[in-house]
Write a protein that holds these residues in place. Sequence first.
Motif, PDB file in Angstrom:
ATOM      1  N   SER A 152      11.645  34.465  35.752  1.00  0.00           N
ATOM      2  CA  SER A 152      11.473  34.367  37.067  1.00  0.00           C
ATOM      3  C   SER A 152      12.296  35.238  37.753  1.00  0.00           C
ATOM      4  CB  SER A 152      11.525  32.852  37.660  1.00  0.00           C
ATOM      5  OG  SER A 152      13.098  32.587  37.455  1.00  0.00           O
ATOM      6  N   ASN A 153      11.991  35.532  39.042  1.00  0.00           N
ATOM      7  CA  ASN A 153      13.027  36.426  39.781  1.00  0.00           C
ATOM      8  C   ASN A 153      14.458  35.799  39.674  1.00  0.00           C
ATOM      9  OD1 ASN A 153      11.014  38.340  40.053  1.00  0.00           O
ATOM     10  ND2 ASN A 153      10.684  37.618  42.347  1.00  0.00           N
ATOM     11  N   ARG A 200      10.819  44.706  41.261  1.00  0.00           N
ATOM     12  CA  ARG A 200       9.431  44.346  40.893  1.00  0.00           C
ATOM     13  C   ARG A 200       8.598  44.998  41.739  1.00  0.00           C
ATOM     14  NH1 ARG A 200       7.020  39.330  38.459  1.00  0.00           N
ATOM     15  NH2 ARG A 200       8.884  38.606  38.260  1.00  0.00           N
ATOM     16  N   LYS A 201       8.728  45.140  43.066  1.00  0.00           N
ATOM     17  CA  LYS A 201       7.919  45.757  44.083  1.00  0.00           C
ATOM     18  C   LYS A 201       7.619  47.464  43.817  1.00  0.00           C
ATOM     19  CE  LYS A 201       7.373  46.751  48.829  1.00  0.00           C
ATOM     20  NZ  LYS A 201       7.678  46.443  50.424  1.00  0.00           N
ATOM     21  N   SER A 260      16.930  38.750  45.925  1.00  0.00           N
ATOM     22  CA  SER A 260      16.042  39.885  46.666  1.00  0.00           C
ATOM     23  C   SER A 260      15.976  40.991  46.186  1.00  0.00           C
ATOM     24  CB  SER A 260      16.826  39.845  48.101  1.00  0.00           C
ATOM     25  OG  SER A 260      18.014  40.161  48.075  1.00  0.00           O
ATOM     26  N   GLU A 279      13.361  41.171  43.520  1.00  0.00           N
ATOM     27  CA  GLU A 279      12.085  41.147  44.154  1.00  0.00           C
ATOM     28  C   GLU A 279      11.872  42.826  44.583  1.00  0.00           C
ATOM     29  OE1 GLU A 279      12.490  38.460  47.553  1.00  0.00           O
ATOM     30  OE2 GLU A 279      12.014  36.714  46.084  1.00  0.00           O
ATOM     31  N   THR A 280      12.764  43.378  45.100  1.00  0.00           N
ATOM     32  CA  THR A 280      12.729  44.929  45.504  1.00  0.00           C
ATOM     33  C   THR A 280      12.295  45.688  44.101  1.00  0.00           C
ATOM     34  OG1 THR A 280      14.150  44.563  47.208  1.00  0.00           O
ATOM     35  CG2 THR A 280      13.797  46.614  46.204  1.00  0.00           C
TER      36      THR A 280
END
Length: 214
Positions: free
Chosen positions: A169-170, A188-189, A182, A185-186
């Motif tokens: 998971s993140n 991954r994006k 965060s 998440e960046t």
Amino acid sequence: MTRVFIVDDHEMYLEGLSLLLAKQPTLQVVGTCQLANQLLQQLPNLSTEDILLLDVNLPDMEEDVLLREIRKIRPEQKILYLTLMRGTRYVHRLSKFHIQGYILKNASIEELLLALKTVQEGGTYFSKEVDILGGENFRNTLTIEDRKVDEILSRREIEVLRLVCREFSNAEIAQQLFLSVSTIETHRKNLISKLGVQNTVGLVKFALRNNLID
């Protein structure tokens, strides 16, 4: 005289680029800001001839939301994106909002000046690496065989990609790499954008294809 308004959330990059462009005799930097909301507040005061030189990833607003708001206020505003994102799917998504260009941040100053001049004169300019006007030459980065993975992704992005493929998971990835959730998440994006895939399945396929995981 080409007039430019620059938006980038990285202060040092923003200041450096502003100083560099301000030295050009045919350019005028009419303003800068670091956030999308700041841009929207200042947009009514700009000329439709001013070029918005925008960073793709701003922390306070998604790109498509920002573009919709810009087009509501100024439908004819000239927009040139300056970014690290090579993913062609990303360019296609932005081009739906009739942007005038998309140039990579590692471009030379000569290419950036050419892009600004082209947009100022009413044309469009897209970096050759992501040329949406190139027909069959416009390829998704996932299918490009002649580029090494480390030319597309940073070392940290490869680390994150491998952990994503292992179904962490993140939060778990953040803990392992001593980063914030965060930030993961960046990453991954950015991976999805750079590789031109739709989701985690696409990331796994890319990793398998390029021998990044067993």
